[in-house]
Design an enzyme around this catalytic site. Structure first.
Site, short mmCIF file in Angstrom:
data_model
loop_
_atom_site.label_atom_id
_atom_site.label_comp_id
_atom_site.label_asym_id
_atom_site.label_seq_id
_atom_site.Cartn_x
_atom_site.Cartn_y
_atom_site.Cartn_z
N SER A 1 0.83 -1.21 0.00
CA SER A 1 0.00 0.00 0.00
C SER A 1 0.85 1.25 0.00
O SER A 1 0.37 2.33 -0.31
CB SER A 1 -0.87 0.04 1.26
OG SER A 1 -1.64 -1.10 1.37
N HIS B 1 -1.40 -2.90 -7.13
CA HIS B 1 -2.01 -2.51 -5.85
C HIS B 1 -3.53 -2.59 -5.99
O HIS B 1 -4.19 -1.64 -6.45
CB HIS B 1 -1.53 -1.11 -5.47
CG HIS B 1 -2.10 -0.63 -4.17
ND1 HIS B 1 -2.40 0.68 -3.91
CD2 HIS B 1 -2.44 -1.30 -3.05
CE1 HIS B 1 -2.89 0.80 -2.70
NE2 HIS B 1 -2.93 -0.39 -2.15
N GLU C 1 -3.96 0.01 -8.90
CA GLU C 1 -2.86 0.91 -9.26
C GLU C 1 -1.68 0.07 -9.73
O GLU C 1 -1.35 -0.93 -9.08
CB GLU C 1 -2.40 1.71 -8.05
CG GLU C 1 -3.35 2.81 -7.64
CD GLU C 1 -2.83 3.59 -6.44
OE1 GLU C 1 -2.79 4.82 -6.52
OE2 GLU C 1 -2.48 2.97 -5.42
N ASN D 1 -3.79 5.99 -1.74
CA ASN D 1 -3.61 6.20 -0.30
C ASN D 1 -3.13 7.60 0.05
O ASN D 1 -3.32 8.05 1.19
CB ASN D 1 -2.66 5.15 0.27
CG ASN D 1 -3.41 3.84 0.44
OD1 ASN D 1 -4.57 3.83 0.86
ND2 ASN D 1 -2.78 2.75 0.08
N1 LIG Z 1 -6.37 -4.41 3.75
C1 LIG Z 1 -6.52 -3.53 2.76
O1 LIG Z 1 -7.55 -2.85 2.62
C2 LIG Z 1 -5.42 -3.38 1.75
C3 LIG Z 1 -5.70 -2.73 0.53
C4 LIG Z 1 -4.69 -2.66 -0.44
C5 LIG Z 1 -3.43 -3.18 -0.16
N2 LIG Z 1 -3.20 -3.79 1.04
C6 LIG Z 1 -1.86 -4.35 1.26
O2 LIG Z 1 -1.93 -5.75 1.00
C7 LIG Z 1 -0.99 -6.43 1.86
C8 LIG Z 1 -1.72 -7.48 2.66
O3 LIG Z 1 -2.72 -6.86 3.44
P1 LIG Z 1 -3.91 -7.71 4.10
O4 LIG Z 1 -4.88 -6.72 4.61
O5 LIG Z 1 -4.37 -8.78 3.18
O6 LIG Z 1 -3.13 -8.38 5.34
P2 LIG Z 1 -3.63 -9.60 6.25
O7 LIG Z 1 -3.02 -9.37 7.59
O8 LIG Z 1 -5.11 -9.79 6.15
O9 LIG Z 1 -2.95 -10.89 5.55
C9 LIG Z 1 -1.56 -11.11 5.48
C10 LIG Z 1 -1.31 -12.59 5.34
O10 LIG Z 1 0.09 -12.79 5.12
C11 LIG Z 1 0.47 -13.95 5.87
N3 LIG Z 1 1.91 -13.89 6.09
C12 LIG Z 1 2.59 -13.20 7.03
N4 LIG Z 1 3.91 -13.43 6.91
C13 LIG Z 1 4.06 -14.28 5.86
C14 LIG Z 1 5.18 -14.91 5.26
N5 LIG Z 1 6.43 -14.66 5.69
N6 LIG Z 1 4.99 -15.76 4.23
C15 LIG Z 1 3.72 -16.00 3.79
N7 LIG Z 1 2.62 -15.45 4.34
C16 LIG Z 1 2.79 -14.59 5.36
C17 LIG Z 1 -0.37 -13.90 7.14
O11 LIG Z 1 -0.47 -15.18 7.74
C18 LIG Z 1 -1.71 -13.41 6.59
O12 LIG Z 1 -2.54 -14.48 6.19
C19 LIG Z 1 -0.30 -5.33 2.68
O13 LIG Z 1 0.88 -4.94 2.03
C20 LIG Z 1 -1.32 -4.21 2.66
O14 LIG Z 1 -0.71 -2.95 2.87
C21 LIG Z 1 -4.15 -3.92 1.99
#
Ligand SMILES: NC(=O)c1ccc[n+]([C@@H]2O[C@H](COP(=O)([O-])OP(=O)(O)OC[C@H]3O[C@@H](n4cnc5c(N)ncnc54)[C@H](O)[C@@H]3O)[C@@H](O)[C@H]2O)c1
Length: 340
Positions: A170, A198, A210, A248
């Site tokens: 993000s 993204h 994005e 963002n």
């Molecule tokens: N949540 C949102 O609205 C949103 C929107 C756009 C982008 N993002 C980005 O997407 C990414 C993920 O966000 P999310 O909300 O899905 O997070 P989340 O916490 O829901 O999920 C992350 C997952 O990654 C896993 N994980 C952690 N370490 C790991 C590793 N070493 N190897 C493999 N898996 C691993 C965790 O077990 C978990 O299932 C982040 O970079 C976030 O900034 C989030």
């Protein structure tokens, strides 16, 4: 005159942004033509060819990773290997995929056989080495710089030498993530394949994505990322590799300001969300949206904007920090500004 009052960090950011834009000018023109924004203008160079993605890997089975995997399987029709280091997250993610598919079958948006086929294309594993045969990987692990860097260093060794290495970050610099793929910065064999796709949350619903290139990203990588996102039914927008990118940079200060309105007593949760929902015609108010995104994710992004842009207007609100300290992360932890 304005230059005189710029701090050195702002000058650095500006120079970085300018150099990124110059380096990426040609690729942006190409992508814009792909996105049909400038469909009438003729590109002045040979368009790079997008590679075909036949198999995808997704790292992280959380809300974003699972959504990306499901849409890639269902809409783009590719087999997807989903990697997570937690078996619990994989089980939870696949159960959620089952629920979403069943819901669409009930609503007659999808036939049972198409739902079964989409589900059969998803494979779950805790072993990252299973990504040895994919054409593209999309990483969606938590927003932690060192975690992303170590994953991309690993991917450079594990994934095939042609594979596109995409991140769903993000806020972290794509140039920085790409640099982690090698100890020799002049060797761009892996870093030129790093790009950001993204996606917006929830991935099965939101059309926007994005696409961000780092300094090292090749035009072919960019073209492939754009093309694959279109195959997933998305509408790509190109942004420069600057803190917060486009979405963002606009959204997070809005959410942060809503939390400041709450902590300073300007309005209650319901009043804040109601006025924005009913006054600007958005489907949910900023506090509900923050719960939905995850308050830890919101805090990480505000910290990046604050640190990297060096402007106090991006200071994360005290209440946001407190909520994260309390473990009240929003919908995913059962409690945020609302209870779930
Ligand atoms: N949540 C949102 O609205 C949103 C929107 C756009 C982008 N993002 C980005 O997407 C990414 C993920 O966000 P999310 O909300 O899905 O997070 P989340 O916490 O829901 O999920 C992350 C997952 O990654 C896993 N994980 C952690 N370490 C790991 C590793 N070493 N190897 C493999 N898996 C691993 C965790 O077990 C978990 O299932 C982040 O970079 C976030 O900034 C989030």
């Amino acid at each position: 005159m304005l230059h005189l009052v710029y701090t050195s960090s702002k000058i650095h950011d500006f120079v970085h942004m300018l150099s990124t834009r110059i380096a990426r000018g040609a690729s942006q023109r190409f992508v814009r033509s792909q996105c049909r924004s400038f469909s009438s203008s003729k590109p002045a160079f040979i368009e790079p060819k997008a590679a075909e993605i036949k198999k995808l890997g997704v790292i992280g089975a959380g809300q974003m990773g699972l959504g990306i995997a499901l849409v890639a399987s269902r809409v783009a029709g590719v087999p997807v290997t989903v990697v997570d280091n937690s078996q619990k997250s994989l089980d939870k993610g696949l159960a959620f995929a089952d629920k979403l598919l069943a819901k669409d079958v009930t609503k007659q948006k999808l036939s049972q056989s198409d739902a079964d086929a989409a589900r059969a294309r998803l494979t779950a594993t805790t072993n990252i080495e299973d990504l040895h045969d994919v054409d593209m990987v999309i990483e969606a692990v938590p927003e932690i710089v060192d975690l992303k860097k170590s994953i991309f260093a690993n991917l450079a060794k594990i994934a095939p030498s042609h594979a596109i290495l995409a991140t769903n970050t993000s806020s972290i610099s794509i140039t920085l993530i790409a640099a982690a793929t090698t100890s020799d910065p002049t060797d761009t064999s892996a870093s030129s394949r790093v790009v950001s796709t993204h996606f917006m949350n929830p991935v099965p619903v939101q059309k926007g994505v994005e696409i961000i290139s780092g300094l090292q990203t090749s035009q072919e990588t960019l073209a492939t990322a754009v093309e694959f996102c279109k195959r997933m039914g998305k509408i790509p927008s190109v942004s420069a590799d600057v803190p917060g990118f486009l979405a963002n940079r606009i959204l997070m200060p809005y959410i942060n300001e809503a939390i400041i309105c709450l902590e300073t007593g300007i309005g209650e949760v319901k009043d804040i969300d109601d006025i924005m929902k009913n006054g600007t015609n958005v489907p949910m108010g900023p506090l509900q949206l923050a719960d939905f995104i995850g308050l830890d994710t919101c805090l990480s992004i505000m910290n990046v904007l604050h640190t990297q842009l060096g402007d106090s207007k991006y200071r994360p609100s005290t209440r946001l920090r407190q909520m994260v300290d309390a473990g009240w992360l929003g919908k995913k932890s059962g409690r945020g500004f609302y209870t779930y």
